[in-house]
Design an enzyme around this catalytic site. Structure first.
Site, PDB file in Angstrom:
ATOM      1  N   THR A  35       0.503  10.297   1.072  1.00  0.00           N
ATOM      2  CA  THR A  35       1.725   9.728   1.658  1.00  0.00           C
ATOM      3  C   THR A  35       2.973  10.448   1.155  1.00  0.00           C
ATOM      4  OG1 THR A  35       1.796   7.996  -0.024  1.00  0.00           O
ATOM      5  CG2 THR A  35       0.747   7.420   2.060  1.00  0.00           C
ATOM      6  N   TYR A 143      -3.627  -4.326  -1.937  1.00  0.00           N
ATOM      7  CA  TYR A 143      -2.409  -3.897  -2.643  1.00  0.00           C
ATOM      8  C   TYR A 143      -1.976  -4.958  -3.654  1.00  0.00           C
ATOM      9  CZ  TYR A 143       2.322  -1.926  -3.172  1.00  0.00           C
ATOM     10  OH  TYR A 143       3.490  -1.386  -3.651  1.00  0.00           O
ATOM     11  N   THR A 173      12.694  -1.206  -1.459  1.00  0.00           N
ATOM     12  CA  THR A 173      13.623  -0.119  -1.781  1.00  0.00           C
ATOM     13  C   THR A 173      13.709   0.824  -0.575  1.00  0.00           C
ATOM     14  OG1 THR A 173      13.039  -0.342  -4.099  1.00  0.00           O
ATOM     15  CG2 THR A 173      14.039   1.744  -3.460  1.00  0.00           C
TER      16      THR A 173
END
Ligand code: UDP
Length: 311
Positions: A35, A143, A173
């Site tokens: 990623t 996760y 964020t």
């Protein structure tokens, strides 16, 4: 200091590498580029203090280092749900490998944990003493539970092997270097608005999030790493809360886009409300975010405009 940043070519990782180099550290940036992206760090590659290592956290690791920031894990729900077993492995086997490295090298290690350890929180705002409300078998569990066991491992190594640990719980964020297609709300809305496509609001958009600009996050992570006699866990995030629908309207207005706002089904277990209580970070780190949402969004919109223009 020789600092290992895992996931260093990711969105937050690349900003962190930049910041560490500016403060005179030598940086080893580890990424498997699943990623993360080479583009995020290509401007750092001529710096003699910067070393890029293409490796997976599950590979055998050995580096001569003083400090480790562990940011290696896909963080976008769409990405981490594509390979749930991989997400669990990186947070268990990967975490153990990294903690063993920190133990061997007597290095301080900071784990980038997450607000997802609180799951769909029943307490609001969320403070560090809240234990969370996590579905252990839902689509987000790879996760959420992965990051929870990673925290347990950090504290187990701290207690049993005296590893010098730091745990930050990162709330949403955003900023430049987010992937254009990583599926998160800020990047999705801005890219959709700039391309004139529908802005996809999941559910009725009444769910809330609180968005922290990336430079504030990096500052918080560095302060935690430098703090003495404080392990955390500590929340890092911006407490300014907004509904997803209001965010869509704001992005549409700020980009001057003619896009329509379209409602799509709400994903399973999507947390209803999220806002960090940052009392502890203020007290222990003297940290609070400085960049408000409008300022941060403006910079992020400018960034995506440039990226999309480049094609
Ligand atoms: N979301 C949305 N449209 C999108 C992407 C996300 O409405 O195109 C919503 C999502 O359902 C969630 C919030 O925005 O309520 C934040 O999603 P994101 O994937 O950025 O991260 P999360 O905070 O859920 O981990």
């Amino acid at each position: 200091m020789r600092v290992l940043v895992t996931g260093g070519a990711g969105f937050i990782g690349a900003h962190l590498c930049e910041r560490l180099l500016e403060s005179g550290d030598k940086v080893v940036c580890l990424d498997n580029f699943k990623t993360g992206s080479r583009d995020n760090v290509k401007h750092l590659r001529t710096d003699k203090s910067f070393e890029m290592v293409k490796k997976d956290l599950l590979d055998p690791l050995d580096f001569r280092i003083d400090r480790v920031f562990n940011l290696a894990c896909p963080a976008s729900p769409q990405r981490y749900q594509k390979d749930p077993i991989g997400t669990i492995k990186i947070n268990t086997i990967g975490m153990i490998g990294l903690l063993e490295l920190a133990r061997r090298r007597k290095a301080r290690i900071l784990q980038a944990s997450t607000s997802e350890v609180y799951g769909d929180p029943l307490a609001h705002p969320q403070s560090e003493d809240y234990w969370g409300n996590v579905n252990p078998i839902g689509p987000r569990s790879c996760y959420d539970e992965g990051k929870r066991i990673a925290e347990s491992l950090m504290f187990a190594y701290g207690a049993q092997h005296r590893v010098d640990i730091r745990v930050a719980r990162i709330f949403n964020t955003y900023g430049p270097r987010m992937g254009t297609d990583d599926g998160r709300v800020v990047s999705n809305f801005i890219v959709q608005a700039l391309e004139g496509n529908d802005i996809t609001v999941y559910g009725d958009g009444s769910q809330t999030r609180s968005f922290c600009y990336v430079s504030d996050m990096v500052e918080g992570l560095c302060r935690l790493m430098d703090a003495e006699n404080f392990t955390g866990p500590v929340n890092l995030g911006n407490p300014a809360e907004i509904t997803v629908l209001d965010l869509a309207r704001k992005v549409k207005k700020m980009t001057g886009s003619a896009s329509m706002i379209r409602f799509r089904p709400l994903p399973t277990d999507d947390p209803v409300r999220r806002r960090p209580d940052i009392t502890l970070a203020k007290r222990k780190l003297g940290w609070k975010p400085k960049v408000d949402l409008d300022t941060g969004l403006r910079k992020t919109i400018d960034y995506f405009r440039t990226v999309l223009d480049r094609g």
